[in-house]
Design an enzyme around this catalytic site. Structure first.
Site, PDB file in Angstrom:
ATOM      1  CE1 TYR A 137       8.841  -0.205   0.399  1.00 43.45           C
ATOM      2  CE2 TYR A 137       7.778  -2.300  -0.063  1.00 43.45           C
ATOM      3  CZ  TYR A 137       7.756  -1.052   0.526  1.00 43.45           C
ATOM      4  OH  TYR A 137       6.653  -0.654   1.237  1.00 43.45           O
ATOM      5  NE  ARG A 174      -0.402  -8.184  -4.371  1.00 43.62           N
ATOM      6  CZ  ARG A 174       0.007  -7.046  -3.807  1.00 43.62           C
ATOM      7  NH1 ARG A 174      -0.428  -5.873  -4.271  1.00 43.62           N
ATOM      8  NH2 ARG A 174       0.854  -7.065  -2.796  1.00 43.62           N
TER       9      ARG A 174
HETATM   10  N1  LIG Z   1       0.617   2.041   1.196  1.00 44.57           N
HETATM   11  C1  LIG Z   1       0.795   0.722   1.270  1.00 44.57           C
HETATM   12  O1  LIG Z   1       0.024  -0.065   0.717  1.00 44.57           O
HETATM   13  C2  LIG Z   1       1.928   0.158   2.077  1.00 44.57           C
HETATM   14  C3  LIG Z   1       2.053  -1.234   2.152  1.00 44.57           C
HETATM   15  C4  LIG Z   1       3.089  -1.774   2.924  1.00 44.57           C
HETATM   16  C5  LIG Z   1       3.945  -0.942   3.614  1.00 44.57           C
HETATM   17  N2  LIG Z   1       3.806   0.392   3.499  1.00 44.57           N
HETATM   18  C6  LIG Z   1       4.742   1.244   4.229  1.00 44.57           C
HETATM   19  O2  LIG Z   1       4.033   2.276   4.871  1.00 44.57           O
HETATM   20  C7  LIG Z   1       4.851   3.443   4.935  1.00 44.57           C
HETATM   21  C8  LIG Z   1       4.088   4.632   4.366  1.00 44.57           C
HETATM   22  O3  LIG Z   1       3.762   4.376   3.017  1.00 44.57           O
HETATM   23  P1  LIG Z   1       2.870   5.371   2.123  1.00 44.57           P
HETATM   24  O4  LIG Z   1       2.063   4.504   1.216  1.00 44.57           O
HETATM   25  O5  LIG Z   1       2.205   6.363   2.989  1.00 44.57           O
HETATM   26  O6  LIG Z   1       3.999   6.037   1.207  1.00 44.57           O
HETATM   27  P2  LIG Z   1       4.340   7.608   0.969  1.00 44.57           P
HETATM   28  O7  LIG Z   1       5.407   7.658  -0.071  1.00 44.57           O
HETATM   29  O8  LIG Z   1       3.088   8.359   0.702  1.00 44.57           O
HETATM   30  O9  LIG Z   1       4.959   8.035   2.372  1.00 44.57           O
HETATM   31  C9  LIG Z   1       6.304   7.814   2.716  1.00 44.57           C
HETATM   32  C10 LIG Z   1       6.897   9.113   3.229  1.00 44.57           C
HETATM   33  O10 LIG Z   1       8.271   8.869   3.595  1.00 44.57           O
HETATM   34  C11 LIG Z   1       8.987  10.047   3.281  1.00 44.57           C
HETATM   35  N3  LIG Z   1      10.423   9.801   3.095  1.00 44.57           N
HETATM   36  C12 LIG Z   1      11.031   9.176   2.052  1.00 44.57           C
HETATM   37  N4  LIG Z   1      12.373   9.254   2.184  1.00 44.57           N
HETATM   38  C13 LIG Z   1      12.618   9.934   3.336  1.00 44.57           C
HETATM   39  C14 LIG Z   1      13.805  10.340   4.002  1.00 44.57           C
HETATM   40  N5  LIG Z   1      15.021  10.064   3.510  1.00 44.57           N
HETATM   41  N6  LIG Z   1      13.679  11.031   5.152  1.00 44.57           N
HETATM   42  C15 LIG Z   1      12.462  11.335   5.655  1.00 44.57           C
HETATM   43  N7  LIG Z   1      11.299  10.977   5.070  1.00 44.57           N
HETATM   44  C16 LIG Z   1      11.380  10.291   3.914  1.00 44.57           C
HETATM   45  C17 LIG Z   1       8.354  10.563   1.989  1.00 44.57           C
HETATM   46  O11 LIG Z   1       8.618  11.954   1.796  1.00 44.57           O
HETATM   47  C18 LIG Z   1       6.883  10.249   2.188  1.00 44.57           C
HETATM   48  O12 LIG Z   1       6.155  11.361   2.671  1.00 44.57           O
HETATM   49  C19 LIG Z   1       6.140   3.091   4.195  1.00 44.57           C
HETATM   50  O13 LIG Z   1       7.120   2.671   5.123  1.00 44.57           O
HETATM   51  C20 LIG Z   1       5.742   1.921   3.318  1.00 44.57           C
HETATM   52  O14 LIG Z   1       6.842   1.088   3.010  1.00 44.57           O
HETATM   53  C21 LIG Z   1       2.825   0.977   2.745  1.00 44.57           C
HETATM   54  O1  LIG Z   2       1.789  -4.500  -2.435  1.00 44.85           O
HETATM   55  C1  LIG Z   2       1.140  -3.482  -2.254  1.00 44.85           C
HETATM   56  O2  LIG Z   2      -0.036  -3.380  -2.633  1.00 44.85           O
HETATM   57  C2  LIG Z   2       1.789  -2.292  -1.580  1.00 44.85           C
HETATM   58  O3  LIG Z   2       2.945  -2.696  -0.883  1.00 44.85           O
HETATM   59  C3  LIG Z   2       3.599  -1.668  -0.163  1.00 44.85           C
HETATM   60  O4  LIG Z   2       4.693  -2.180   0.542  1.00 44.85           O
HETATM   61  C4  LIG Z   2       4.044  -0.600  -1.129  1.00 44.85           C
HETATM   62  O5  LIG Z   2       4.640   0.466  -0.404  1.00 44.85           O
HETATM   63  C5  LIG Z   2       2.819  -0.082  -1.868  1.00 44.85           C
HETATM   64  O6  LIG Z   2       3.213   0.916  -2.770  1.00 44.85           O
HETATM   65  C6  LIG Z   2       2.126  -1.216  -2.576  1.00 44.85           C
HETATM   66  O7  LIG Z   2       0.939  -0.783  -3.148  1.00 44.85           O
END
Ligand SMILES: NC(=O)c1ccc[n+]([C@@H]2O[C@H](COP(=O)([O-])OP(=O)(O)OC[C@H]3O[C@@H](n4cnc5c(N)ncnc54)[C@H](O)[C@@H]3O)[C@@H](O)[C@H]2O)c1
Ligand SMILES: O=C(O)[C@H]1O[C@@H](O)[C@H](O)[C@@H](O)[C@@H]1O
Length: 280
Positions: A137, A174
């Site tokens: 990832y 964390r």
């Molecule tokens: N939430 C966090 O703490 C966090 C931290 C670091 C990075 N991120 C990044 O932020 C972004 C959003 O994360 P989130 O927490 O909202 O996760 P989430 O899973 O709620 O949202 C991700 C979305 O991407 C869609 N998706 C997955 N595969 C797909 C595909 N093949 N085609 C089209 N859409 C697709 C899913 O259906 C989902 O709705 C991601 O890129 C994640 O890596 C999130």
């Molecule tokens: O490390 C974290 O807290 C977060 O990192 C993001 O990249 C992941 O998408 C999320 O699911 C984790 O909770």
């Protein structure tokens, strides 16, 4: 600055749900996309198109005429490489390549702390440290950051890579350092769009936490001013937390559970993330 057209990927996701409304107000037309069947009621100026990031033919037409793409769609947990490849590697290529073909000016990308998750927390890391991914990832986030740098240097397409730490409710020690509130997420995405020139930029997505473990000094020109601070949760979280194990890699490294999990195995399962996406 009001833009003509923005595209938001991952619009059905948790973070997407908090971005849709503010983004819809920053442009005449917001095209929200995801692989989900629908995303609930739409905001003024918003259109929803179901598309698979891994399929260039489905992504390319969405991007036509867009000023910028806010790219948040991805698999958000650790999975075997073969499952990650389509959405998180090829999906990123599809966004940048479609964007280039249609003259998109900038991509704002949801990168992650997991691009550098193997650094020990005793190091207060800046945005210029070499990649040190903790999972496939995280490796996909490194790939996409490098893709963005290459499209800037070879094709003058801008990008801002937001290395988000933890945008979720604070449920563990964390997160006292890594929390990014949804309001601060919106502030960060807003400056990533509004800053007139960004070239290729990396910024950490973290709130103004007393214990924030990363340094955004090199991205200060964005003018990101987070307003929230996880310290408000510290007393309760620390009172309830089990004794930390100093030999556990997950406790010691920025990546937390992603740093200790074997490659290809779910890390999110153990993190107690609450699905508090905004309903429309
Ligand atoms: N939430 C966090 O703490 C966090 C931290 C670091 C990075 N991120 C990044 O932020 C972004 C959003 O994360 P989130 O927490 O909202 O996760 P989430 O899973 O709620 O949202 C991700 C979305 O991407 C869609 N998706 C997955 N595969 C797909 C595909 N093949 N085609 C089209 N859409 C697709 C899913 O259906 C989902 O709705 C991601 O890129 C994640 O890596 C999130
Ligand atoms: O490390 C974290 O807290 C977060 O990192 C993001 O990249 C992941 O998408 C999320 O699911 C984790 O909770």
């Amino acid at each position: 600055m009001k833009l003509k057209k923005l595209v938001l990927t991952g619009a059905a996701g948790r973070l997407g749900s908090y971005l849709r409304e503010p983004l819809s107000k920053m442009c005449d037309e917001l095209v929200s996309t995801d692989i989900a069947d629908d995303i609930g009621n739409l905001y003024d100026g918003e259109r929803y198109v179901k598309a698979d990031l891994a399929k260039f033919d489905e992504i390319e037409p969405l991007v036509e005429g867009a000023d910028m793409v806010v790219h948040f769609g991805a698999i958000v947990d650790e999975v075997p490489f073969e499952e990650m490849l389509g959405p998180n590697f090829i999906g990123s290529y599809n966004i940048w390549e479609a964007g280039h073909r249609h003259g998109v000016r900038r991509v704002v990308y949801a990168s992650s702390i997991h691009a550098v998750g193997m650094y020990p927390k005793t190091e207060f890391i800046g945005t210029d440290v070499p990649h040190r991914p903790d999972t496939f990832y995280g490796l996909a986030k490194c790939f996409t950051e490098d893709l963005g740098r290459m499209y800037w240097e070879k094709r003058q397409m801008e990008s801002v890579h937001l290395r988000i730490l933890s945008a979720a409710q604070v449920t563990n020690p964390r997160a006292l350092g890594s929390w990014l509130s949804y309001d601060d997420l919106v502030r960060l995405v807003r400056v990533a769009i509004d800053t007139p020139v960004v070239g290729f930029t990396i910024a950490y997505g973290v709130s103004a936490n007393d214990r924030a473990p990363v340094d955004n000094a090199l991205a200060s020109f964005l003018g990101y001013r987070p307003q929230d601070n996880a310290e408000q949760f510290a007393e309760q979280i620390l009172a309830e937390a089990p004794q930390a194990d100093p030999t556990d890699i997950g406790t010691m490294c920025h990546g937390g559970p992603f740093a200790s999990i074997p490659l290809g195995q779910s890390a999110v399962g153990s993190m107690g993330i609450v699905d508090d996406r905004k309903k429309t």
